[in-house]
Write an enzyme that holds these catalytic residues in place. Structure first.
Site, PDB file in Angstrom:
ATOM      1  N   ASP A   1      47.263  10.558  52.770  1.00  0.00           N
ATOM      2  CA  ASP A   1      46.454   9.796  52.021  1.00  0.00           C
ATOM      3  C   ASP A   1      46.413   8.358  52.428  1.00  0.00           C
ATOM      4  O   ASP A   1      47.336   7.590  52.939  1.00  0.00           O
ATOM      5  CB  ASP A   1      46.334  10.136  50.410  1.00  0.00           C
ATOM      6  CG  ASP A   1      45.886  11.165  50.220  1.00  0.00           C
ATOM      7  OD1 ASP A   1      45.430  11.827  50.926  1.00  0.00           O
ATOM      8  OD2 ASP A   1      46.310  11.731  48.819  1.00  0.00           O
TER       9      ASP A   1
ATOM     10  N   LYS B   1      40.603   8.784  51.770  1.00  0.00           N
ATOM     11  CA  LYS B   1      39.573   7.955  51.519  1.00  0.00           C
ATOM     12  C   LYS B   1      39.983   6.429  51.890  1.00  0.00           C
ATOM     13  O   LYS B   1      41.018   5.875  51.446  1.00  0.00           O
ATOM     14  CB  LYS B   1      39.093   8.108  50.174  1.00  0.00           C
ATOM     15  CG  LYS B   1      38.291   9.153  49.991  1.00  0.00           C
ATOM     16  CD  LYS B   1      37.475   9.247  48.488  1.00  0.00           C
ATOM     17  CE  LYS B   1      37.522  10.654  48.000  1.00  0.00           C
ATOM     18  NZ  LYS B   1      37.460  10.546  46.669  1.00  0.00           N
TER      19      LYS B   1
ATOM     20  N   MET C   1      42.675   3.202  39.471  1.00  0.00           N
ATOM     21  CA  MET C   1      41.621   3.059  40.184  1.00  0.00           C
ATOM     22  C   MET C   1      40.589   2.513  39.434  1.00  0.00           C
ATOM     23  O   MET C   1      39.275   2.875  39.293  1.00  0.00           O
ATOM     24  CB  MET C   1      41.106   4.635  40.541  1.00  0.00           C
ATOM     25  CG  MET C   1      42.146   5.535  41.179  1.00  0.00           C
ATOM     26  SD  MET C   1      41.650   7.241  41.316  1.00  0.00           S
ATOM     27  CE  MET C   1      42.001   7.489  39.776  1.00  0.00           C
TER      28      MET C   1
ATOM     29  N   GLY D   1      49.757   9.624  47.637  1.00  0.00           N
ATOM     30  CA  GLY D   1      50.418   8.265  46.729  1.00  0.00           C
ATOM     31  C   GLY D   1      50.899   8.589  45.272  1.00  0.00           C
ATOM     32  O   GLY D   1      50.244   9.716  44.883  1.00  0.00           O
TER      33      GLY D   1
END
Lengths: 262, 262
Positions: free
Chosen positions: B35, B56, B168, B87
């Site tokens: 990732d 992403k 996030m 992660g």
């Protein structure tokens, strides 16, 4: 080399789940002060160190917090490399904050080495993801032996809006289950007790919130650390987990459909 | 050796915070699917492996989830040792559950290797204990970009009854702060943004819930992962933390007294 203290998370027990940094500072330590949940295999890495148990064990008085502070500070002032070794992560119910403050006040240099917290790892090793797309997008970690602390947190949460993880909650599982059901959680909500995660004797019980008070009634459980998990994600343990079950309620059809299990 | 997949948590970035097991399976892997948040230093351990980024990145389309499943399954069926590297921890907002289900359905053997979650490690490295005796006995981890998911969890909690961690959540910090204040949290509650924890460029902003919307307004922040922490425990960052501050609000007198800082 001046004296120094590392506040180190030992992870859930398996020395393979130590971080590389934790393993290194343990190997190089001259003094290791360790808690009850730190495994013998992990302590075996401390080849050069004097080792002292300062942890609580059932029925035995532990070294008090002030004494732990004094031991760390005295050794560091004598130039020793000191590791304060705690199960899981030092800042998750580990009193690492208090120890860091005591070191800061004493002018002793220190560093925190984060560890794999049992709050995350115990469910993961049992095949229970704390979050799962479409099922749970949040999780709450509480101390299961402290209803006064968890009630204001869990009491107002919308039922089933997050996965609940209770550490140190085995003895209080009846109260926790009753409280959640009283607050509107379905008695059929999947629940798990993960015992001794990452150790050879690890095993998992799964059932429902209604069953949780009677979970593991017969085998003795007080010698293994236990993590309670409540939420729909527990249904995945049967598919994703490789840990032996002591009791497994079959995955409900609803969950099986939702998760696409075949 | 038959094909096998390890779903591995890479921790917050510093390869020293990999678990020993994670480091070993990465070193032995033949294929690594990683990732965006996995650091180059961590990938450097995968000396024998083909490595593919499937994560992403802002403004770039990622490999879709079905393709990731197909890549893992195909390689494992060809007898490869595959590491799916994420992660933090693979089961904390990592879609590891979905990937494990896909592997289980395909009959591909796999194992989860828990990692040090940024939800715990980012605060810890900034000197913020998620729990601290007398201050916080619980913590809640939410996805900060998903108000529909965090509102039912945080909306009913008694204000300040737990430390709140939002992953996030940088882009949504205004909405999160407004929501908590609207639900009765004091606008003066300490808040932090931890950026790039465990990386060289790590830094931390501290202030209050009221300041959080304007946190880090000037320096660009979208290239580093950020973790938001809200709660009285943030006051300890000034004493326990060694991370550079981009902005630090002085610890309030009330907190200094409570924590016994001198």
């Amino acid at each position: 080399m001046k004296g120094f203290v590392w506040l180190v998370g030992a992870g859930p027990g398996d020395p393979d789940l130590l971080t590389r940094k934790a393993a290194r500072v343990i190997e190089e330590a001259e003094l290791v002060l360790y808690d009850a949940l730190v495994s013998n295999e992990t302590l075996d890495l401390a080849r050069r160190a004097q080792r002292f148990s300062v942890g609580k064990r059932a029925g035995k008085k532990s070294v008090d917090q002030e004494t732990i502070h004094a031991l760390m500070i005295r050794a560091a002032r004598r130039g020793k490399r000191v590791v304060r070794l705690k199960g899981g992560d030092p800042f998750v119910f580990g009193r690492g904050g208090e120890e860091g403050l005591a070191l800061a006040r004493a002018g002793v240099p220190f560093e925190v080495v984060p560890g794999v917290s049992s709050a995350v790892a115990a469910p993961a090793l049992a095949g229970i993801p704390l979050t799962h797309r479409g099922v749970a997008s949040a999780f709450v970690v509480v101390s299961g032996h402290d209803p006064a602390a968890y009630r204001p947190v869990l009491g107002g949460m919308a039922p089933a809006s997050a996965t609940v993880v209770a550490l140190m909650g085995l003895a209080g599982r009846r109260g926790l289950a009753a409280f959640l059901i009283d607050r509107g959680w379905s008695a059929a909500t999947p629940a798990a007790v993960v015992l001794g995660a990452s150790r050879e004797e690890a095993r998992v019980w799964t059932g429902t919130l209604a069953d949780l008070p009677d979970a593991l009634a017969s085998p003795p459980i007080d010698d293994l650390p236990g993590t309670i998990v409540v939420g729909e994600v527990v249904s995945l343990a049967g598919v994703l987990g490789q840990m032996p079950f002591v009791h497994a309620r079959p995955v409900a059809a609803r969950a099986a459909v939702r998760f696409g299990a075949q």
